[in-house]
Design an enzyme around this catalytic site. Structure first.
Site, PDB file in Angstrom:
ATOM      1  N   LYS A  94     -11.938  -5.576  -6.154  1.00 60.53           N
ATOM      2  CA  LYS A  94     -12.805  -4.629  -5.867  1.00 60.53           C
ATOM      3  C   LYS A  94     -12.824  -3.357  -7.089  1.00 60.53           C
ATOM      4  O   LYS A  94     -11.874  -2.892  -7.529  1.00 60.53           O
ATOM      5  CB  LYS A  94     -12.935  -3.731  -4.748  1.00 60.53           C
ATOM      6  CG  LYS A  94     -14.139  -2.795  -4.454  1.00 60.53           C
ATOM      7  CD  LYS A  94     -14.127  -2.446  -3.075  1.00 60.53           C
ATOM      8  CE  LYS A  94     -12.991  -1.456  -2.918  1.00 60.53           C
ATOM      9  NZ  LYS A  94     -13.209  -0.914  -1.309  1.00 60.53           N
ATOM     10  N   ASP A 136       3.882   2.114  -4.282  1.00 59.08           N
ATOM     11  CA  ASP A 136       2.925   2.043  -5.396  1.00 59.08           C
ATOM     12  C   ASP A 136       3.082   0.558  -5.793  1.00 59.08           C
ATOM     13  O   ASP A 136       3.907   0.120  -6.477  1.00 59.08           O
ATOM     14  CB  ASP A 136       3.042   2.993  -6.279  1.00 59.08           C
ATOM     15  CG  ASP A 136       2.019   2.919  -7.550  1.00 59.08           C
ATOM     16  OD1 ASP A 136       1.474   2.043  -7.712  1.00 59.08           O
ATOM     17  OD2 ASP A 136       1.822   4.015  -8.147  1.00 59.08           O
ATOM     18  N   ASP A 193       0.922  -1.202  -0.080  1.00 62.47           N
ATOM     19  CA  ASP A 193      -0.025  -0.078  -0.021  1.00 62.47           C
ATOM     20  C   ASP A 193       0.879   1.147  -0.009  1.00 62.47           C
ATOM     21  O   ASP A 193       2.086   1.162   0.513  1.00 62.47           O
ATOM     22  CB  ASP A 193      -0.842   0.080   1.430  1.00 62.47           C
ATOM     23  CG  ASP A 193      -2.303   0.836   0.922  1.00 62.47           C
ATOM     24  OD1 ASP A 193      -3.263   0.361   0.795  1.00 62.47           O
ATOM     25  OD2 ASP A 193      -1.945   2.070   1.280  1.00 62.47           O
ATOM     26  N   ASP A 228      -8.521  -4.683  -2.834  1.00 63.91           N
ATOM     27  CA  ASP A 228      -9.643  -4.071  -2.265  1.00 63.91           C
ATOM     28  C   ASP A 228      -9.386  -2.270  -2.454  1.00 63.91           C
ATOM     29  O   ASP A 228     -10.067  -1.712  -1.588  1.00 63.91           O
ATOM     30  CB  ASP A 228      -9.982  -4.368  -0.783  1.00 63.91           C
ATOM     31  CG  ASP A 228     -11.232  -4.030  -0.238  1.00 63.91           C
ATOM     32  OD1 ASP A 228     -12.084  -4.202  -1.191  1.00 63.91           O
ATOM     33  OD2 ASP A 228     -11.424  -3.518   0.855  1.00 63.91           O
TER      34      ASP A 228
END
Length: 207
Positions: free
Chosen positions: A148, A85, A69, A108
């Site tokens: 997602k 990234d 993250d 997600d």
């Protein structure tokens, strides 16, 4: 955050169970309905902060777990986290060092929402494209992907892109999704492998 979601049943349940966010309950539900993670799978979590999906995954597999993250993730026993990234080649190279093979990828990640649905959906699709590139680069043949996204103008295009690379693809809307949300999960099973199409432009959802 506690005051904002204190009346949210899913948030209270997640916190009571020791998870960092209500998203943990979504992943548990998704995996009950779509059992795509095996006990020895190595799993890569993209956009993993604050780490609730990693907590759930650690309970489900004895394999290598890596979370990435742009925001730091507080330590989780048995999990390696990277700050950066996930589309950065330097981060990709580090993941390769940490994971002998990647059996599954979960994502997600979502952009900070502006409230303008079309703009937010376009930014979400861009994140999805980045995640799909990572999957095409790192995922072992036969591996699985949970990602997602948000329904909107470019969702069908994204779905069809994923279908090119996996034998089985379906969508799933979690019961814990907030009312009115366009949030939708793509469950892709059995990675075929990726061969670049010279006429394909993955950076243009309107193509």
């Amino acid at each position: 955050m506690g005051s904002q979601w204190s009346n949210d049943k899913a948030y209270r349940q997640a916190k009571k169970s020791g998870y960092r966010s209500r998203a943990a309950l979504k992943l548990q539900e998704i995996l009950r309905k779509n059992p795509v993670i095996r006990q020895d799978d190595n799993i890569l979590d993209l956009g993993a902060a604050p780490g609730s999906w990693l907590q759930v995954l650690r309970e489900m597999t004895d394999g290598v777990l890596v979370g990435v993250d742009i925001n730091p993730i507080n330590p989780i026993p048995g999990v390696t986290t990277l700050t950066g990234d996930f589309s950065d080649p330097v981060v990709i190279a580090r993941i390769r060092e940490l994971m002998p093979e990647v059996n599954g990828i979960v994502c997600d990640a979502s952009p900070k929402l502006s409230g303008t649905r079309s703009y937010d959906q376009a930014r979400a699709i861009d994140l999805n494209q980045q995640a799909l590139r990572v999957a095409r680069t790192l995922l072992k043949r036969g591996g699985n992907l949970i990602m997602k996204s948000f329904q909107g103008e470019d969702f069908s295009w994204l779905y069809n892109q994923v279908k090119k690379d996996f034998y089985s693809v379906r969508t799933y809307k979690a019961q814990t999704t907030r009312k009115g949300s366009t949030e939708m999960y793509i469950i892709a099973k059995n990675f075929i492998g990726y061969e670049p199409d010279p006429e394909e432009n993955l950076s243009d959802g309107s193509a």
